[in-house]
Design an enzyme around this catalytic site. Sequence first.
Site, PDB file in Angstrom:
ATOM      1  N   LEU A 149       0.863  -1.180   0.000  1.00 17.44           N
ATOM      2  CA  LEU A 149       0.000   0.000   0.000  1.00 17.44           C
ATOM      3  C   LEU A 149       0.898   1.227   0.000  1.00 17.44           C
ATOM      4  CD1 LEU A 149      -2.993   0.895   0.189  1.00 17.44           C
ATOM      5  CD2 LEU A 149      -2.739   0.917   2.677  1.00 17.44           C
ATOM      6  N   ASP A 150       0.588   2.181  -0.866  1.00 17.81           N
ATOM      7  CA  ASP A 150       1.412   3.381  -1.003  1.00 17.81           C
ATOM      8  C   ASP A 150       1.634   4.065   0.342  1.00 17.81           C
ATOM      9  OD1 ASP A 150       2.618   5.363  -2.988  1.00 17.81           O
ATOM     10  OD2 ASP A 150       1.251   6.653  -1.881  1.00 17.81           O
ATOM     11  N   ARG A 151       2.824   4.614   0.533  1.00 13.48           N
ATOM     12  CA  ARG A 151       3.208   5.221   1.821  1.00 13.48           C
ATOM     13  C   ARG A 151       2.242   6.316   2.256  1.00 13.48           C
ATOM     14  NH1 ARG A 151       6.336   9.413   3.953  1.00 13.48           N
ATOM     15  NH2 ARG A 151       6.563  10.371   1.896  1.00 13.48           N
ATOM     16  N   THR A 153      -0.902   6.665   1.484  1.00 12.92           N
ATOM     17  CA  THR A 153      -2.272   6.184   1.600  1.00 12.92           C
ATOM     18  C   THR A 153      -2.458   5.438   2.916  1.00 12.92           C
ATOM     19  OG1 THR A 153      -2.383   5.926  -0.802  1.00 12.92           O
ATOM     20  CG2 THR A 153      -4.067   4.794   0.487  1.00 12.92           C
TER      21      THR A 153
END
Length: 311
Positions: A149-151, A153
């Site tokens: 999961l994107d940092r 987000t």
Amino acid sequence: MGRRRRAAPPVVPLPQRDGIDPVRVRLPADPDGAWATVGDHLVARYGGALGAERVEAMLRQGRFVAVEGPVAGDEPYGAGRYLWFHRDFAAEQRVPFEIGIVHRDERLVVADKPHFLATTPRGRHITETALARLRRELGLPELQPAHRLDRLTAGLALFVVRPRDRGAYQTLFRDRRVRKEYEAVAPYDPETALPVTVRSRIEKERGVHAAREVAGEPNSESRIELLEHRAGLGRYRLLPATGRTHQLRVHMNGLGLPILNDPVYPVVREDGPEDFARPLQLLARALEFTDPLTGRECRFESRLGLSAWPP
């Protein structure tokens, strides 16, 4: 005759440090006899990044370890030998938010990752990552992520407790058999017709902050729905069918609805200290899939919210 299978590496002789595995080194073949000693090879291999003096100091301190114990720099070189060592971690600013646990059993940990916390060690984010924190806090040294999961987000991230199970759950994400549901806060524009399914070709160059939409066959797809709006802002449900880098952020920006507090879209913000008071208003709200090991239908929902849309 078929190719011989390489034997599995031996058991790691070093424990984790701060939730991070040691680096594993396999000494390569040396047909030209370039390295008389282990130290010669390690200086050649890591001297450029660490400095020859630092590598030599690590050898003197016993920081490079084989199965039988610390390795001396003057030991004769032997191809195929495994060594391990811990990198020196630079000091990292602590992300001042805790990780929530939505679900935990003998196979899975479903975590509520906060904004600003990377999922896995990468670049300058090593010990301040969800993986390292969870290993330390839960006492699960073999924990591994099933996806990333994107940092920036927040929301649900799935981790696997037992290494032997990881492939089954990674395959779910690879084969797009996980239904992902996101929530975002962005400007409201009554002229933008929603719901809409956006399909485009997204490309991301290494070292460039922003991904971009280009002409060509689509490689990304997102459904965008408006849930409600007030005071010039909208709350949106985002349903990605694919998983390109920054896909939802790119698609929302392409609609003229950039997600609130996005430091990249539409304009890349200059590097500087993290502003923890202005998180990207994007949340991984739900994960839904058929468990590949039990056949059970699973749905997990985040307990987090978006600060720009209080209840």
